[in-house]
Design a protein around this motif. Structure first.
Motif, PDB file in Angstrom:
ATOM      1  N   PRO A  89       0.734  -1.104   0.034  1.00 27.75           N
ATOM      2  CA  PRO A  89       0.141  -0.005   0.051  1.00 27.75           C
ATOM      3  C   PRO A  89       0.829   1.065   0.000  1.00 27.75           C
ATOM      4  O   PRO A  89       1.864   1.435   0.882  1.00 27.75           O
ATOM      5  CB  PRO A  89      -0.894  -0.103   1.333  1.00 27.75           C
ATOM      6  N   ASP A 113      -3.446   2.077   6.973  1.00 30.46           N
ATOM      7  CA  ASP A 113      -3.737   0.532   6.295  1.00 30.46           C
ATOM      8  C   ASP A 113      -4.200  -0.378   7.699  1.00 30.46           C
ATOM      9  O   ASP A 113      -5.139  -0.964   7.837  1.00 30.46           O
ATOM     10  CB  ASP A 113      -2.411   0.093   5.882  1.00 30.46           C
ATOM     11  N   VAL A 116      -7.936   0.445   8.599  1.00 34.92           N
ATOM     12  CA  VAL A 116      -8.749  -0.181   7.593  1.00 34.92           C
ATOM     13  C   VAL A 116      -9.040  -1.753   8.028  1.00 34.92           C
ATOM     14  O   VAL A 116     -10.140  -2.237   8.003  1.00 34.92           O
ATOM     15  CB  VAL A 116      -8.528   0.001   6.106  1.00 34.92           C
ATOM     16  N   SER A 120     -12.587  -2.383   9.121  1.00 35.13           N
ATOM     17  CA  SER A 120     -13.626  -2.733   7.913  1.00 35.13           C
ATOM     18  C   SER A 120     -14.581  -3.752   8.076  1.00 35.13           C
ATOM     19  O   SER A 120     -15.709  -4.116   7.393  1.00 35.13           O
ATOM     20  CB  SER A 120     -12.734  -2.780   6.564  1.00 35.13           C
ATOM     21  N   TYR A 122     -13.833  -6.468   6.592  1.00 34.10           N
ATOM     22  CA  TYR A 122     -13.428  -7.063   5.232  1.00 34.10           C
ATOM     23  C   TYR A 122     -12.235  -8.065   5.305  1.00 34.10           C
ATOM     24  O   TYR A 122     -11.392  -7.739   6.055  1.00 34.10           O
ATOM     25  CB  TYR A 122     -12.973  -5.977   4.144  1.00 34.10           C
ATOM     26  N   GLN A 123     -12.017  -9.042   4.549  1.00 37.43           N
ATOM     27  CA  GLN A 123     -10.859  -9.750   4.655  1.00 37.43           C
ATOM     28  C   GLN A 123     -10.129  -9.016   3.371  1.00 37.43           C
ATOM     29  O   GLN A 123     -10.121  -9.315   2.170  1.00 37.43           O
ATOM     30  CB  GLN A 123     -11.090 -11.314   4.083  1.00 37.43           C
ATOM     31  N   LEU A 124      -9.142  -8.211   3.579  1.00 39.42           N
ATOM     32  CA  LEU A 124      -8.414  -7.215   2.659  1.00 39.42           C
ATOM     33  C   LEU A 124      -7.272  -7.977   2.027  1.00 39.42           C
ATOM     34  O   LEU A 124      -6.599  -8.975   2.700  1.00 39.42           O
ATOM     35  CB  LEU A 124      -7.947  -6.236   3.508  1.00 39.42           C
ATOM     36  N   LEU A 125      -7.245  -7.706   0.797  1.00 42.00           N
ATOM     37  CA  LEU A 125      -6.145  -8.365  -0.189  1.00 42.00           C
ATOM     38  C   LEU A 125      -5.257  -7.176  -0.983  1.00 42.00           C
ATOM     39  O   LEU A 125      -4.048  -7.481  -1.218  1.00 42.00           O
ATOM     40  CB  LEU A 125      -6.833  -8.937  -1.385  1.00 42.00           C
ATOM     41  N   GLY A 126      -5.727  -5.933  -0.500  1.00 38.38           N
ATOM     42  CA  GLY A 126      -4.700  -4.953  -1.442  1.00 38.38           C
ATOM     43  C   GLY A 126      -5.299  -3.496  -1.137  1.00 38.38           C
ATOM     44  O   GLY A 126      -6.530  -3.355  -1.084  1.00 38.38           O
ATOM     45  N   ALA A 127      -4.773  -2.593  -1.918  1.00 34.95           N
ATOM     46  CA  ALA A 127      -5.240  -1.244  -1.950  1.00 34.95           C
ATOM     47  C   ALA A 127      -4.596  -0.385  -3.175  1.00 34.95           C
ATOM     48  O   ALA A 127      -3.594  -0.876  -3.489  1.00 34.95           O
ATOM     49  CB  ALA A 127      -4.835  -0.516  -0.560  1.00 34.95           C
ATOM     50  N   ARG A 128      -5.339   0.500  -3.493  1.00 36.93           N
ATOM     51  CA  ARG A 128      -4.836   1.326  -4.553  1.00 36.93           C
ATOM     52  C   ARG A 128      -5.319   2.712  -4.141  1.00 36.93           C
ATOM     53  O   ARG A 128      -6.322   3.103  -3.843  1.00 36.93           O
ATOM     54  CB  ARG A 128      -5.564   1.341  -5.929  1.00 36.93           C
TER      55      ARG A 128
END
Lengths: 144, 144
Positions: A89, A113, A116, A120, A122-128
């Motif tokens: 990230p 990061d 979040v 969140s 969420y089960q997070l994988l990445g960000a932009r």
DNA sequence: TTCTTTATTTATAATCAATATAAATTTATA
DNA sequence: TATAAATTTATATTGATTATAAATAAAGAA
């Protein structure tokens, strides 16, 4: 920005052959500081590989994306997908005039990061993360 | 998420007529919690406006984007441009399974925002921040 | 090496969201 | 109501990306 070897070994580990075309694409991706489009990679490598087809560029990029080694930036303001070998990230700066995209290291990203991930659900994988504006070089020539 | 009136008055202030089609598009954009694509808006409004053309949806969205009242999210993982009436810097969460995109309020965004403005040297205009992962509803059905 | 099989690249055609264009319609104003 | 301007609609076009299949290159066996 990342080691060429990290990209090529990911291809090999996936059971794919390291062809000259794939090697050249990995090297160009790893070494480029801005974030090239498929067309930019194709045009840059064509002098060295006259028989190179655009399809090979697209295929290799899609494979690297599927392997999680490269991110697609689809939001750069010029309707072209850009590719970023740095998957951690970080903030990208996109100039709305020259359409160059560079990274900027901001320590606060890591704090964001963590938050979040925590908040969140969420089960997070990445960000932009993209910021848009005029880069220092373009500011004199363009008035907002 | 934002007041319908903020969108419609922006159109009027720009010297444009507030037609029924434009009003419906503004209302749908302002009221939707996820971030619809042009196709979603078109399909949603067609029952009420059978003569509506996709071109009108694209035109109205482009106008609102040019006026700075709506942001385009081109990086949502489904190769479609999504539209976001909330133009303040904030985190979007995109589910890689159901492709829904929602916002999350994270206070640390403002601190990050200040730091990018301070440190970049860019004359900044806006930002798009996307996180990718599995939303709580999709986690049981999909294993990573 | 040569043969055989498989992976990869290449060339070509197809897709599809978005745009361009122009005719038809609606609205504003006289 | 008539005229002019803006808007919507229908249609055709664009262009990046994908799909497909033929051509090429590489790997393994005999």
């Amino acid at each position: 920005m990342k080691n060429t070897n990290e990209l090529t070994s990911a291809l090999k580990q996936a059971g794919l052959r390291l062809t000259p075309q794939r090697l050249a694409i990995c090297r160009f991706l790893a070494e480029s500081k801005d974030h090239p489009t498929a067309a930019m990679i194709y045009e840059h490598l064509r002098p060295q590989y006259p028989s190179l087809s655009a399809m090979t560029v697209y295929n290799t990029l899609n494979t690297l994306v599927e392997l999680g080694k490269v991110n697609v930036l689809g939001d750069c303001g010029d309707d072209h997908a850009h590719y970023d070998a740095d998957t951690s990230p970080h903030i990208n700066l996109a100039c709305i005039s020259c359409h160059r995209i560079v990274d900027i290291a901001i320590p606060q990203v890591e704090e964001l990061d963590r938050e979040v991930n925590r908040a969140s659900g969420y089960q997070l994988l990445g960000a932009r993360m993209m910021y848009y504006g005029l880069c220092p070089a373009c500011q004199p020539s363009k008035v907002l």
